[in-house]
Write a protein that holds these residues in place. Sequence first.
Motif, PDB file in Angstrom:
ATOM      1  N   GLN A  27       0.836  -1.208   0.000  1.00 23.05           N
ATOM      2  CA  GLN A  27       0.000   0.000   0.000  1.00 23.05           C
ATOM      3  C   GLN A  27       0.872   1.260   0.000  1.00 23.05           C
ATOM      4  OE1 GLN A  27      -2.665   0.190   3.310  1.00 23.05           O
ATOM      5  NE2 GLN A  27      -3.887   1.846   2.452  1.00 23.05           N
TER       6      GLN A  27
ATOM      7  N   THR B 124       2.267   1.730  -3.335  1.00 24.14           N
ATOM      8  CA  THR B 124       1.239   2.271  -4.230  1.00 24.14           C
ATOM      9  C   THR B 124       1.053   3.765  -4.002  1.00 24.14           C
ATOM     10  OG1 THR B 124       0.081   0.143  -4.246  1.00 24.14           O
ATOM     11  CG2 THR B 124      -1.175   2.068  -4.933  1.00 24.14           C
ATOM     12  N   ILE B 125       0.994   4.131  -2.719  1.00 24.92           N
ATOM     13  CA  ILE B 125       0.827   5.554  -2.380  1.00 24.92           C
ATOM     14  C   ILE B 125       2.015   6.368  -2.876  1.00 24.92           C
ATOM     15  CG2 ILE B 125       0.731   7.184  -0.451  1.00 24.92           C
ATOM     16  CD1 ILE B 125      -0.874   5.071   1.076  1.00 24.92           C
TER      17      ILE B 125
ATOM     18  N   GLN C 152       1.783   6.776  -6.503  1.00 26.12           N
ATOM     19  CA  GLN C 152       0.765   7.774  -6.829  1.00 26.12           C
ATOM     20  C   GLN C 152       1.288   9.181  -6.560  1.00 26.12           C
ATOM     21  OE1 GLN C 152      -2.506   6.456  -4.408  1.00 26.12           O
ATOM     22  NE2 GLN C 152      -3.255   5.002  -5.951  1.00 26.12           N
ATOM     23  N   GLN C 153       2.012   9.305  -5.421  1.00 26.87           N
ATOM     24  CA  GLN C 153       2.577  10.615  -5.108  1.00 26.87           C
ATOM     25  C   GLN C 153       3.570  11.047  -6.180  1.00 26.87           C
ATOM     26  OE1 GLN C 153       4.247  10.101  -1.215  1.00 26.87           O
ATOM     27  NE2 GLN C 153       2.357  10.715  -0.159  1.00 26.87           N
TER      28      GLN C 153
ATOM     29  N   ALA D  13       3.606  10.080  -9.272  1.00 20.72           N
ATOM     30  CA  ALA D  13       2.846  10.420 -10.478  1.00 20.72           C
ATOM     31  C   ALA D  13       2.204  11.798 -10.354  1.00 20.72           C
ATOM     32  CB  ALA D  13       1.781   9.377 -10.751  1.00 20.72           C
ATOM     33  N   LEU D  14       1.637  12.074  -9.156  1.00 20.76           N
ATOM     34  CA  LEU D  14       1.021  13.386  -8.934  1.00 20.76           C
ATOM     35  C   LEU D  14       2.058  14.501  -8.993  1.00 20.76           C
ATOM     36  CD1 LEU D  14      -1.497  12.542  -6.068  1.00 20.76           C
ATOM     37  CD2 LEU D  14      -2.055  13.152  -8.435  1.00 20.76           C
TER      38      LEU D  14
END
Length: 454
Positions: A315, A318-319, A322-323, A325-326
């Motif tokens: 997790q 994944t976070i 995502q961070q 990517a953001l």
Amino acid sequence: MPPQRPIAIRATYESRCHMAITPMAGSSAPLSVESLQERIAALERQLADCQQGALRAQTMHAMFEHMHLGIIIYQLEDPNDDSSLQLITANPAARMFVGGFDILAHVGKRITEIFPNISAYPESLRQYSLVASTGVSQDMGDLPYYDEQLGLDAFYSVQAVAIGEMQVAILFEDVTERKRAEDRIRVYEETIGNMETGVVVLHLTAPDNPESLTIIAANQQASYYTELDLQHKIGARFSEVFPDAVVNGRAATYAQVAASGKSAFVGEFPAVIHGQHEWVSIKAVALPDHRVSIIFDTITERKRAEEMLRQNIQQEETILAQQTALEALSTPLIPLNDRVVVMPLVGALDSRRAQRVMDTLLEGITTHGASIALLDITGVTVVDTQVASALVRAAQAAKLLGTQVMITGIRPEVAQTLIGLGVDLSGIVTQSTLQTGVSLALLRPAQRGAAARN
């Protein structure tokens, strides 16, 4: 001097033979040839019996002398007096059990004269007397003593055996090793019995043959893990109780551990125990004499914790992805042409994101060979010392690469903040809007210089 036992034995049988032959020598009645021949044949048979008896007696005497059991024989003179037990004989092994002195030197003496301390044990004296008078043998049990030669506590068993009219033989046997083995077994059984892990002990009776593994011990926890009453399987072949262990190769592993004396970790396996999904760890621990201890331990909680940790790590990964990517989306680098790139910044600009801006800007400048880079801060919500410092550092780093940085989107309140913070923006071109900045950047160098001056 005490009588020698071999002489006593021969004397006994010689007297019997003499009694058998004497009537013939003293008879005065005339005998026929047939009667004489019959009498001679009978005497020869009696003599042969006597010789065989003497031989048996000598054999028994040899055994008596060389037995590892200590033997002391007493004669009870008076059934009403327990202390009237009189020493008849003893074998050499008896010396070890009576303190090492020469007990044969006391033949003919009473037991209380030889062992004065026995008066303190009237029960033992009484039992010896009863065995002699009743002819009923009795086991006296195991008794402790201190072996001064070895300096260790030891044990011997005592039996009172009726051997003849008013006679008793006291048999002593050293059972120290047996007692110690029993103690080791008792301690081992108590230990594995109280263990929270399951334990099954196997004995490899035939080398190189896993099917010869025999169950010799098991605790209650092992019965729980296997869902079998293993206490009633003691002595059974392991392969018959657990046929799957032969198929999956675990029996071969256990046999190898028992034969080699080298313990092994067998593995971790899922199992359904009493309807519950569990995880079990199995170890094979080598024991002496081709034995192996199979240890079962539940690791369900650990497995659950590991699974939870794995999920948490997944997790977090994944976070983080995502961070990343953001962050990539929040710090886009847009090429306008082969010499101009634009990086619009939106939202808050913390130290982490500031470093990301720096990395993306420098990488984009190098990739595109840009000579002008526009940093648009129209969408930056708060401009403070940290943001201003990040912009200055980015501009200075880009300058080292030969690129001019232009900061656009400076609103009136932002301009006041930068002046109030004392930020030095000398050498950095600024524009109030992105549009004017883009227009200026797309001009030819000479036109841009004139426009910047105007």
